[in-house]
Design a protein around this motif. Structure first.
Motif, mmCIF file in Angstrom:
data_model
loop_
_atom_site.group_PDB
_atom_site.id
_atom_site.type_symbol
_atom_site.label_atom_id
_atom_site.label_comp_id
_atom_site.label_asym_id
_atom_site.label_seq_id
_atom_site.Cartn_x
_atom_site.Cartn_y
_atom_site.Cartn_z
ATOM 1 N N LEU A 5 -56.427 91.924 -9.985
ATOM 2 C CA LEU A 5 -57.655 91.099 -9.431
ATOM 3 C C LEU A 5 -59.141 91.884 -9.899
ATOM 4 O O LEU A 5 -59.973 91.040 -10.207
ATOM 5 C CB LEU A 5 -57.530 91.157 -7.903
ATOM 6 C CG LEU A 5 -56.443 90.331 -7.375
ATOM 7 C CD1 LEU A 5 -56.431 90.672 -5.773
ATOM 8 C CD2 LEU A 5 -56.788 88.760 -7.459
ATOM 9 N N LYS A 6 -59.012 93.240 -9.930
ATOM 10 C CA LYS A 6 -60.194 93.836 -10.309
ATOM 11 C C LYS A 6 -60.539 93.449 -11.825
ATOM 12 O O LYS A 6 -61.746 93.285 -11.984
ATOM 13 C CB LYS A 6 -59.898 95.403 -9.973
ATOM 14 C CG LYS A 6 -61.441 96.106 -10.248
ATOM 15 C CD LYS A 6 -61.248 97.621 -10.057
ATOM 16 C CE LYS A 6 -62.211 98.580 -10.116
ATOM 17 N NZ LYS A 6 -62.253 99.774 -9.741
ATOM 18 N N GLU A 7 -59.621 93.430 -12.605
ATOM 19 C CA GLU A 7 -59.685 93.268 -13.956
ATOM 20 C C GLU A 7 -60.245 91.858 -14.350
ATOM 21 O O GLU A 7 -61.155 91.390 -14.978
ATOM 22 C CB GLU A 7 -58.352 93.430 -14.750
ATOM 23 C CG GLU A 7 -57.900 94.860 -14.925
ATOM 24 C CD GLU A 7 -56.690 95.186 -15.585
ATOM 25 O OE1 GLU A 7 -55.887 93.833 -15.952
ATOM 26 O OE2 GLU A 7 -56.140 96.005 -16.006
ATOM 27 N N LYS A 8 -59.490 90.825 -13.452
ATOM 28 C CA LYS A 8 -59.826 89.451 -13.577
ATOM 29 C C LYS A 8 -61.559 89.340 -13.330
ATOM 30 O O LYS A 8 -62.276 88.712 -13.763
ATOM 31 C CB LYS A 8 -58.984 88.727 -12.672
ATOM 32 C CG LYS A 8 -59.348 87.301 -12.801
ATOM 33 C CD LYS A 8 -58.494 86.462 -12.112
ATOM 34 C CE LYS A 8 -58.867 84.934 -12.297
ATOM 35 N NZ LYS A 8 -58.035 83.931 -11.131
ATOM 36 N N SER A 9 -61.893 90.026 -12.131
ATOM 37 C CA SER A 9 -63.373 89.999 -11.526
ATOM 38 C C SER A 9 -64.246 90.617 -12.778
ATOM 39 O O SER A 9 -65.153 89.945 -13.088
ATOM 40 C CB SER A 9 -63.386 90.681 -10.431
ATOM 41 O OG SER A 9 -64.686 90.719 -9.822
ATOM 42 N N ASN A 10 -63.703 91.510 -13.403
ATOM 43 C CA ASN A 10 -64.812 92.143 -14.518
ATOM 44 C C ASN A 10 -64.843 91.073 -15.747
ATOM 45 O O ASN A 10 -65.810 90.845 -16.161
ATOM 46 C CB ASN A 10 -64.149 93.290 -15.006
ATOM 47 C CG ASN A 10 -64.392 94.513 -14.104
ATOM 48 O OD1 ASN A 10 -65.277 94.335 -13.202
ATOM 49 N ND2 ASN A 10 -63.321 95.284 -14.037
ATOM 50 N N ASP A 11 -63.890 90.548 -15.973
ATOM 51 C CA ASP A 11 -63.727 89.305 -17.100
ATOM 52 C C ASP A 11 -64.719 87.999 -16.715
ATOM 53 O O ASP A 11 -65.394 87.649 -17.548
ATOM 54 C CB ASP A 11 -62.431 88.685 -17.358
ATOM 55 C CG ASP A 11 -61.531 89.735 -17.791
ATOM 56 O OD1 ASP A 11 -61.963 90.629 -18.528
ATOM 57 O OD2 ASP A 11 -60.241 89.433 -17.871
ATOM 58 N N LYS A 13 -67.407 88.346 -14.896
ATOM 59 C CA LYS A 13 -68.581 88.827 -14.809
ATOM 60 C C LYS A 13 -69.200 88.915 -16.258
ATOM 61 O O LYS A 13 -70.295 88.246 -16.610
ATOM 62 C CB LYS A 13 -68.838 90.204 -14.389
ATOM 63 C CG LYS A 13 -68.501 90.365 -12.990
ATOM 64 C CD LYS A 13 -68.562 91.973 -12.295
ATOM 65 C CE LYS A 13 -68.635 92.028 -10.689
ATOM 66 N NZ LYS A 13 -68.491 93.415 -10.297
ATOM 67 N N ILE A 14 -68.314 89.196 -17.247
ATOM 68 C CA ILE A 14 -68.839 89.147 -18.525
ATOM 69 C C ILE A 14 -68.931 87.788 -19.348
ATOM 70 O O ILE A 14 -69.896 87.546 -19.787
ATOM 71 C CB ILE A 14 -67.789 89.824 -19.363
ATOM 72 C CG1 ILE A 14 -67.655 91.225 -19.020
ATOM 73 C CG2 ILE A 14 -68.047 89.771 -20.940
ATOM 74 C CD1 ILE A 14 -66.291 92.056 -19.806
ATOM 75 N N ARG A 15 -68.134 86.804 -18.717
ATOM 76 C CA ARG A 15 -68.355 85.530 -19.082
ATOM 77 C C ARG A 15 -69.502 84.935 -18.589
ATOM 78 O O ARG A 15 -70.225 84.138 -19.231
ATOM 79 C CB ARG A 15 -67.058 84.596 -18.535
ATOM 80 C CG ARG A 15 -65.883 84.867 -19.694
ATOM 81 C CD ARG A 15 -64.793 83.555 -19.528
ATOM 82 N NE ARG A 15 -64.300 83.465 -17.898
ATOM 83 C CZ ARG A 15 -63.356 84.229 -17.717
ATOM 84 N NH1 ARG A 15 -62.625 84.904 -18.631
ATOM 85 N NH2 ARG A 15 -62.972 84.026 -16.519
ATOM 86 N N ASN A 16 -69.689 85.178 -17.238
ATOM 87 C CA ASN A 16 -70.871 84.763 -16.831
ATOM 88 C C ASN A 16 -72.284 85.112 -17.363
ATOM 89 O O ASN A 16 -73.109 84.585 -17.418
ATOM 90 C CB ASN A 16 -71.123 85.012 -15.156
ATOM 91 C CG ASN A 16 -69.807 84.142 -14.340
ATOM 92 O OD1 ASN A 16 -69.651 83.286 -14.662
ATOM 93 N ND2 ASN A 16 -69.577 84.953 -13.286
ATOM 94 N N THR A 17 -71.997 86.308 -17.790
ATOM 95 C CA THR A 17 -73.491 87.093 -18.462
ATOM 96 C C THR A 17 -73.600 86.430 -19.943
ATOM 97 O O THR A 17 -74.666 86.077 -20.249
ATOM 98 C CB THR A 17 -73.172 88.719 -18.538
ATOM 99 O OG1 THR A 17 -72.990 89.095 -17.285
ATOM 100 C CG2 THR A 17 -74.222 89.303 -19.323
ATOM 101 N N MET A 18 -72.393 86.090 -20.544
ATOM 102 C CA MET A 18 -72.763 85.775 -21.667
ATOM 103 C C MET A 18 -73.130 84.322 -21.612
ATOM 104 O O MET A 18 -74.135 83.560 -22.514
ATOM 105 C CB MET A 18 -71.257 85.629 -22.509
ATOM 106 C CG MET A 18 -70.782 86.846 -23.031
ATOM 107 S SD MET A 18 -71.664 87.614 -24.204
ATOM 108 C CE MET A 18 -71.452 86.214 -25.552
#
Length: 683
Positions: A5-11, A13-18
């Motif tokens: 779940l933690k890895e998915k949350s990080n992904d 975040k990166i997509r949202n930033t992009m």
């Protein structure tokens, strides 16, 4: 599970930033594009007309400048008409150059050059004084100004009234320096916008030329250049035939303006306005120098460049042989002097034309008008612009007309005798005024029998002669038949020579006057030009082919050097018609012409029996009146060699004394034949 779940949350975040970054960049692009669109719209809509005007004001304008004309040369390459260069000062007016600015330039230029003031008009002075004294002019026109403002008078009426108030008292206020400025100013104002206008091209000194050249940066629109004038290496020889070219001041002649403007000329162009210069204008005019001026929005010239340097006109080579021409003039003047010494004090014109009968090349043409005191004026153009009663020279044409209409046959004999008509009219031959003599058609030409021609004319009218016969009443049809025969050999019709203003002669109506009809048969009624006589005798020499005479021989490409360029176009004599006669009939006339010059009884024997090569021809004497006094025109036509003609001539002397004594002017033709064939051994 927690780790996943933690890895998915990080992904996420990166997509949202992009995504945020992409949206931000896209927003910037849209914003920039919107600015560009708005800016383009502003430039096109709000400022479009402004920039269009700037482009229009800076456009390239092509202006033509005059170039020297082509040369005129004789058949052997001798230059007859050339160009002489001369220094000149010009002015090119800008699109929006004001009168005040032009006046300022004129004042500066007046300190550098001297101008003649004789062309200044009263109106020039009036307009100039008004321009120099605006306050005084305004004070003089207070009443008229009120009338102008309330519409009682027009602007044109106001201007006329203003000029009328400027007279001698005001003119006295113009100093010599003012007149110098005015002389320059009037020339500068005469030019069209962006067209070089001549200010001075006569008598420009080296000092003036150098002074203006050094000050060009201070004289907007002024330039130093080279102009040209026609020059004539052989002086007055053929000067009238060459014609004239308009001056820079004259530009297009008034009577030719519409014609030349329709061909793309400018009003200040120098053009041929008479004779050869006019006839061959399209050859001699040359290609104009083309300049491109770039102007700013104020209309001032920013810079200029040569687009096409132009070139002088093509060279025109004439069929004239200048050596023969000068000799012919010399012989003509000698013959005039001789005839006057023998009693021809009232002779007022003498003309000779020489050509190659086989191709129509005019080799020489000379004419003189003679004053009472014997002084001579050139009258070369009279060979095709003036017409005369020519007498018995036409009798060869009368015989040919008789053959054509089956009125007579080759070798036919007739009795030469005084002809007596009802009503008491008598007609006879000069050589046989009282007796009866049987002669044939050849002898009729040799003796110059009037009676043979009268009887031939009557037979054409289908009314053979008998003693005390009434003259035919209606000779309209016969007159047409006789004239048609004469026309076929070139008498009574234009020759088609390549020169303007040719006349066809005076041809009066013939219907009921049989006396005039009979006179027509011996050259005493219709009038002809010396050029027509030449075409006529050449037609007989050329076995019945009537050739169009021409003075132009060929057109040569212009070169930058003095030598002739390659041939662009040859000018040939066209065959205009072939006479409706058989070879035997033509030969009969040729033999009669040969006898007239070579038999002791022939009318031309005295001058022509011993020419350098055997010659043939005919003489004529026409009865005329000068100021109410009886005179005669004497004519001579001929060709040589008699059996293979290379040269033909016609000669006319007007208003000689009535014989006797009979004055012989045939020596002129003899001298021309002898000179030509001594110098043309191959012919």
């Amino acid at each position: 599970m927690l780790k996943r779940l933690k890895e998915k949350s990080n992904d996420e975040k990166i997509r949202n930033t992009m995504n945020k970054r992409i949206r931000f960049i896209f927003g910037i692009i849209v914003f920039i594009f919107a600015i560009i669109v708005l800016r383009l719209g502003y430039l096109q809509i709000a400022q479009g007309s402004h920039y269009k005007q700037q482009i229009k004001n800076s456009e390239n304008i092509t202006v033509n400048e005059s170039v020297p004309r082509g040369r005129i040369l004789d058949r052997n390459g001798n230059v007859l008409v050339d160009n002489a260069s001369k220094k000149a000062i010009t002015y090119t007016r800008g699109k929006k150059t004001s009168q005040k600015e032009i006046l300022q330039t004129a004042k500066k230029l007046s300190h550098l050059i001297h101008m003649k003031t004789d062309k200044i008009t009263k109106r020039d002075k009036q307009d100039f004084w008004i321009q120099l004294h605006p306050y005084k002019s305004q004070q003089m026109m207070k009443h008229e100004e009120k009338l102008l403002n309330d519409g009682s008078i027009s602007q044109e009426q106001f201007d006329d009234a203003q000029r009328d108030k400027v007279g001698k008292n005001q003119f006295k206020q113009l100093s010599k320096d003012d007149l110098q400025v005015l002389a320059i100013y009037r020339e500068m104002m005469a030019g069209a916008t962006l067209n070089p206008q001549m200010i001075k091209n006569e008598g420009v000194t080296d000092k003036e030329y150098a002074a203006v050249s050094q000050k060009l940066s201070e004289l907007p629109g002024v330039n130093t250049t080279m102009d040209w004038d026609r020059k004539y290496p052989y002086g007055k020889t053929l000067r009238g035939v060459f014609g004239d070219v308009s001056t820079p001041e004259e530009g297009l002649p008034k009577e030719l303006t519409d014609k030349y403007l329709s061909k793309g000329y400018s009003r200040n162009d120098r053009v041929g306005k008479s004779y050869l210069e006019y006839q061959y204008e399209n050859v001699l005019k040359g290609k104009k120098k083309e300049m491109k001026y770039t102007t700013d929005k104020s209309g001032e010239v920013k810079n200029s460049k040569v687009v096409n340097p132009g070139s002088r006109g093509d060279d025109l080579v004439l069929s004239i042989d200048i050596d023969l021409q000068q000799k012919t003039e010399e012989y003509l003047e000698k013959e005039i002097k001789k005839l006057r010494s023998e009693g021809a004090k009232n002779m007022d014109k003498a003309i000779i034309v020489v050509q190659d009968p086989k191709n129509g090349d005019i080799l020489a043409m000379a004419g003189k008008q003679i004053d009472k005191d014997g002084s001579l004026t050139d009258y070369d153009i009279g060979s095709f612009t003036s017409q005369y009663a020519v007498g018995s020279s036409v009798k060869g044409g009368t015989l040919l007309a008789g053959y054509q209409n089956n009125a007579i046959k080759v070798g036919e004999h007739m009795i030469d005798e005084p002809l007596k008509f009802g009503g008491g009219l008598t007609k006879h031959s000069y050589f046989n005024q009282h007796g009866r003599k049987e002669i044939d058609d050849r002898e009729a030409l040799m003796y110059s029998s009037n009676v043979y021609m009268f009887k031939t004319a009557l037979k054409i009218a289908k009314d053979a002669y008998y003693e005390n016969m009434p003259l035919p009443h209606n000779i309209s049809d016969a007159g047409n038949k006789l004239r048609k025969g004469l026309n076929q050999v070139g008498l009574g019709v234009k020759t088609g020579i390549d020169l303007p203003n040719e006349t066809s002669g005076q041809i009066e109506k013939l219907d009921t006057n049989a006396g005039n009809y009979l006179d027509l048969a011996i050259g005493q009624y219709d009038t002809y030009t010396p050029m027509q006589l030449l075409q006529y005798v050449s037609t007989i020499a050329n076995n019945g082919y009537r050739i169009q005479p021409h003075i132009g021989l060929e057109v040569r490409d212009a070169t930058n050097k003095d030598e002739l360029g390659p041939v662009k176009h040859k000018i040939k004599g066209n065959v205009l018609n072939k006479v409706n006669n058989t070879p035997d009939q033509l030969n009969e006339v040729q033999q009669g012409f040969k006898m007239a010059f070579n038999k002791i009884q022939g009318t031309g024997y005295q001058s022509f029996h011993n020419t350098e090569v055997p010659s043939a021809g005919k003489t004529g004497t026409a009865e005329v009146f000068q100021d109410g006094h009886p005179r005669v025109n004497s004519t001579y036509i001929g060709y040589a060699p008699a059996d293979n003609p290379k040269l033909a001539f016609s000669i006319v002397y007007t208003n000689q004394p009535v014989p006797e004594p009979w004055l012989n002017g045939g020596d002129l033709g003899r001298d021309v034949i002898n000179y030509y064939f001594k110098n043309h051994k191959e012919d």
